[in-house]
Write a protein that holds these residues in place. Structure first.
Motif, mmCIF file in Angstrom:
data_model
loop_
_atom_site.group_PDB
_atom_site.id
_atom_site.type_symbol
_atom_site.label_atom_id
_atom_site.label_comp_id
_atom_site.label_asym_id
_atom_site.label_seq_id
_atom_site.Cartn_x
_atom_site.Cartn_y
_atom_site.Cartn_z
ATOM 1 N N TRP A 80 0.825 -1.020 -0.068
ATOM 2 C CA TRP A 80 -0.071 -0.010 -0.122
ATOM 3 C C TRP A 80 0.900 1.262 0.029
ATOM 4 C CZ3 TRP A 80 -4.365 -1.284 -1.998
ATOM 5 C CH2 TRP A 80 -5.012 -2.277 -1.691
ATOM 6 N N GLY A 127 -2.664 -3.048 -6.335
ATOM 7 C CA GLY A 127 -3.929 -2.948 -5.460
ATOM 8 C C GLY A 127 -4.573 -4.188 -5.140
ATOM 9 N N GLN A 130 -2.319 -6.869 -3.462
ATOM 10 C CA GLN A 130 -2.419 -6.734 -2.107
ATOM 11 C C GLN A 130 -3.663 -7.008 -1.190
ATOM 12 O OE1 GLN A 130 0.580 -6.220 -0.411
ATOM 13 N NE2 GLN A 130 -0.627 -6.614 1.385
#
Length: 150
Positions: A80, A127, A130
């Motif tokens: 992030w 994104g 993750q």
């Protein structure tokens, strides 16, 4: 004033120069197109700097999960924070494209738009990866790739 001169058999006249019939500039300032060589150099230079920045950002992420000690299990940091840094590079690419569009630097606009799209795709893909990893660690906390929270 007009003056007719005769040179040999050819007659020539000195006429005053007329103003342009149509001026497409907006306002009082004339728009100038950037020199094509400078435009290409700026576009390539910015792409090189952005690629170096992305390599440093994701290189640091890779090194966060790298350890030479075979006895220790190391997992990489969450993506992030690194994705936010990459997004910052993407915002700078968009700002450079807008600035280049203002001065009609077409090559720089195109290269920065391509870089912004590339960084956006990296941002979305990272994104998603993750998010999947976070969901896995939420469902199975004892998975090998999950950090020990204790």
């Amino acid at each position: 004033m007009c003056r007719l001169t005769r040179v040999g058999r050819v007659a020539s006249m000195d006429l005053p120069v007329a103003p342009p019939a149509f001026d497409a500039t907006i306002g009082s300032r004339r728009r100038r197109r950037v020199d094509r060589g400078a435009d290409i150099a700026a576009g390539c230079g910015l792409v090189l700097l952005e690629l170096i920045a992305l390599a440093v950002i994701f290189g640091l992420w890779f090194l966060s999960g790298f350890d030479l000690d075979p006895e220790e299990t190391v997992t990489a940091d969450p993506l992030w924070g690194y994705l936010v840094a990459a997004g910052g590079v993407g915002v700078l690419a968009i700002a450079a494209a807008v600035t280049a569009a203002w001065v009609d630097a077409v090559v720089t606009v195109v290269t920065q738009a391509v870089m912004a799209v590339l960084i956006f795709m990296i941002f979305l893909g990272g994104g998603e990866v993750q998010s999947h990893q976070d969901q896995l660690c939420h469902d199975v906390p004892s998975a090998a790739s999950c950090k020990d929270s204790g």
